[in-house]
Design a protein around this motif. Sequence first.
Motif, PDB file in Angstrom:
ATOM      1  N   LEU A 125      -2.563  -4.547   1.001  1.00  0.00           N
ATOM      2  CA  LEU A 125      -1.626  -4.894  -0.070  1.00  0.00           C
ATOM      3  C   LEU A 125      -0.238  -5.260   0.439  1.00  0.00           C
ATOM      4  CD1 LEU A 125      -2.532  -2.082  -2.641  1.00  0.00           C
ATOM      5  CD2 LEU A 125      -3.191  -4.493  -2.772  1.00  0.00           C
ATOM      6  N   PHE A 126       0.244  -4.530   1.459  1.00  0.00           N
ATOM      7  CA  PHE A 126       1.640  -4.656   1.860  1.00  0.00           C
ATOM      8  C   PHE A 126       1.844  -5.219   3.266  1.00  0.00           C
ATOM      9  CE2 PHE A 126       1.484  -0.683  -0.831  1.00  0.00           C
ATOM     10  CZ  PHE A 126       1.946  -1.289  -1.995  1.00  0.00           C
ATOM     11  N   GLY A 127       0.789  -5.326   4.056  1.00  0.00           N
ATOM     12  CA  GLY A 127       0.922  -5.798   5.424  1.00  0.00           C
ATOM     13  C   GLY A 127       0.714  -4.673   6.427  1.00  0.00           C
ATOM     14  N   GLU A 128       0.741  -5.009   7.696  1.00  0.00           N
ATOM     15  CA  GLU A 128       0.383  -4.055   8.735  1.00  0.00           C
ATOM     16  C   GLU A 128       1.569  -3.465   9.480  1.00  0.00           C
ATOM     17  OE1 GLU A 128      -2.546  -5.929  11.231  1.00  0.00           O
ATOM     18  OE2 GLU A 128      -4.138  -5.480   9.773  1.00  0.00           O
ATOM     19  N   GLU A 129       2.787  -3.786   9.063  1.00  0.00           N
ATOM     20  CA  GLU A 129       3.961  -3.236   9.729  1.00  0.00           C
ATOM     21  C   GLU A 129       4.092  -1.738   9.426  1.00  0.00           C
ATOM     22  OE1 GLU A 129       5.836  -4.974  11.910  1.00  0.00           O
ATOM     23  OE2 GLU A 129       4.270  -6.473  11.569  1.00  0.00           O
ATOM     24  N   PRO A 130       4.833  -0.987  10.258  1.00  0.00           N
ATOM     25  CA  PRO A 130       5.049   0.441   9.979  1.00  0.00           C
ATOM     26  C   PRO A 130       5.684   0.635   8.599  1.00  0.00           C
ATOM     27  CG  PRO A 130       5.741  -0.083  12.212  1.00  0.00           C
ATOM     28  CD  PRO A 130       5.453  -1.397  11.547  1.00  0.00           C
ATOM     29  N   MET A 131       5.160   1.604   7.847  1.00  0.00           N
ATOM     30  CA  MET A 131       5.650   1.849   6.495  1.00  0.00           C
ATOM     31  C   MET A 131       5.395   3.296   6.097  1.00  0.00           C
ATOM     32  SD  MET A 131       2.656   0.089   4.138  1.00  0.00           S
ATOM     33  CE  MET A 131       2.496  -1.371   5.165  1.00  0.00           C
ATOM     34  N   ASN A 132       6.064   3.719   5.044  1.00  0.00           N
ATOM     35  CA  ASN A 132       5.796   5.015   4.431  1.00  0.00           C
ATOM     36  C   ASN A 132       5.270   4.790   3.024  1.00  0.00           C
ATOM     37  OD1 ASN A 132       6.700   6.492   6.649  1.00  0.00           O
ATOM     38  ND2 ASN A 132       8.803   6.583   5.901  1.00  0.00           N
ATOM     39  N   LEU A 133       4.262   5.552   2.657  1.00  0.00           N
ATOM     40  CA  LEU A 133       3.663   5.469   1.326  1.00  0.00           C
ATOM     41  C   LEU A 133       3.948   6.733   0.544  1.00  0.00           C
ATOM     42  CD1 LEU A 133       0.091   4.168   2.249  1.00  0.00           C
ATOM     43  CD2 LEU A 133       2.101   2.805   1.656  1.00  0.00           C
ATOM     44  N   ILE A 134       4.166   6.566  -0.744  1.00  0.00           N
ATOM     45  CA  ILE A 134       4.246   7.689  -1.679  1.00  0.00           C
ATOM     46  C   ILE A 134       3.178   7.464  -2.734  1.00  0.00           C
ATOM     47  CG2 ILE A 134       5.647   8.889  -3.402  1.00  0.00           C
ATOM     48  CD1 ILE A 134       8.130   7.976  -1.852  1.00  0.00           C
ATOM     49  N   ASP A 135       2.265   8.396  -2.842  1.00  0.00           N
ATOM     50  CA  ASP A 135       1.205   8.308  -3.850  1.00  0.00           C
ATOM     51  C   ASP A 135       1.347   9.474  -4.807  1.00  0.00           C
ATOM     52  OD1 ASP A 135      -1.244   7.628  -5.183  1.00  0.00           O
ATOM     53  OD2 ASP A 135      -2.191   9.257  -4.067  1.00  0.00           O
ATOM     54  N   ILE A 136       1.815   9.197  -6.026  1.00  0.00           N
ATOM     55  CA  ILE A 136       1.941  10.233  -7.049  1.00  0.00           C
ATOM     56  C   ILE A 136       0.651  10.225  -7.847  1.00  0.00           C
ATOM     57  CG2 ILE A 136       3.286  11.116  -8.988  1.00  0.00           C
ATOM     58  CD1 ILE A 136       5.683   9.607  -7.916  1.00  0.00           C
ATOM     59  N   GLY A 137      -0.258  11.114  -7.501  1.00  0.00           N
ATOM     60  CA  GLY A 137      -1.561  11.166  -8.147  1.00  0.00           C
ATOM     61  C   GLY A 137      -1.588  12.097  -9.340  1.00  0.00           C
ATOM     62  N   GLY A 138      -2.788  12.254  -9.893  1.00  0.00           N
ATOM     63  CA  GLY A 138      -2.940  13.110 -11.060  1.00  0.00           C
ATOM     64  C   GLY A 138      -2.730  14.574 -10.748  1.00  0.00           C
ATOM     65  N   GLN A 139      -3.238  15.026  -9.593  1.00  0.00           N
ATOM     66  CA  GLN A 139      -3.168  16.441  -9.247  1.00  0.00           C
ATOM     67  C   GLN A 139      -2.372  16.721  -7.985  1.00  0.00           C
ATOM     68  OE1 GLN A 139      -4.133  18.751 -11.142  1.00  0.00           O
ATOM     69  NE2 GLN A 139      -5.678  17.932 -12.519  1.00  0.00           N
TER      70      GLN A 139
END
Length: 257
Positions: free
Chosen positions: A89-103
């Motif tokens: 989705l965003f490319g292969e460069e270094p990144m940080n993800l935040i996933d606010i899930g249900g639980q």
Amino acid sequence: MNYIGIDIGSTCAKTAVLDENAEILYTFVLPTGWSSFETVTRIEEALMCQGIDLKQSLCVSTGYGREAVEAAQKKVTEITCHAKGAAVLFGEEPMNLIDIGGQDTKVISCTKGRVEEFFMNDKCSAGTGKFIEIMANRLELPIDQMDSAARNRTEELKISSMCTVFAESEIVALIGKGTSKENIAWGVLDSVVRKVKQEYAKLGDGDRPVFLTGGLCENQYLIELLSAQLGREVRSHALARYAGAVGAAAAALKMEK
């Protein structure tokens, strides 16, 4: 050949289908319900409506209910799949993800689809989508209206309780005092982003580009609040809620190569 990723989370089940060029052909989401096995049956039916036979495809499952997907050739953790999906989705460069899930809420550092570091809050629903859902129900607001309600607040109301149960009691008291829904909604979102900030601060390199995945990625005002809390721009993608499923489909594609 179709490459299918199925991410069965605590609240929603996401499905993504990729072609041999890792192009996203099809995505959809269904409520998980009480039985992951019944959810898988509904996913199979939805795929058949698109002319896709799950049993004749390469499939990888992820999420809490991944074991329920008997047709999956491989079952992979959601942390791994989110990193792979982010690369698509965003490319292969270094990144940080935040996933606010249900639980739970996850923060992940990754490069080229590979996890380098991660932390997650899975001990309490505070700071998660479930927290927002519970508070939206208390305010008698659809969860997708919390964003617009919070944007119209007239003051910055702080919710002090760190526990969902106590925070709900605090909100009941505020309602009893005549506090507006808009101000309470802002306090709820502010509480979530402050808890996310605590998790994010654990990452070794917080200066990387930041992307939000999960079911709240379409809540633009929450993204603005999160950006303000972190002191850096948080970006997302129209399909970011499917990051885990896209990553699982990418893993299925890699199996054949």
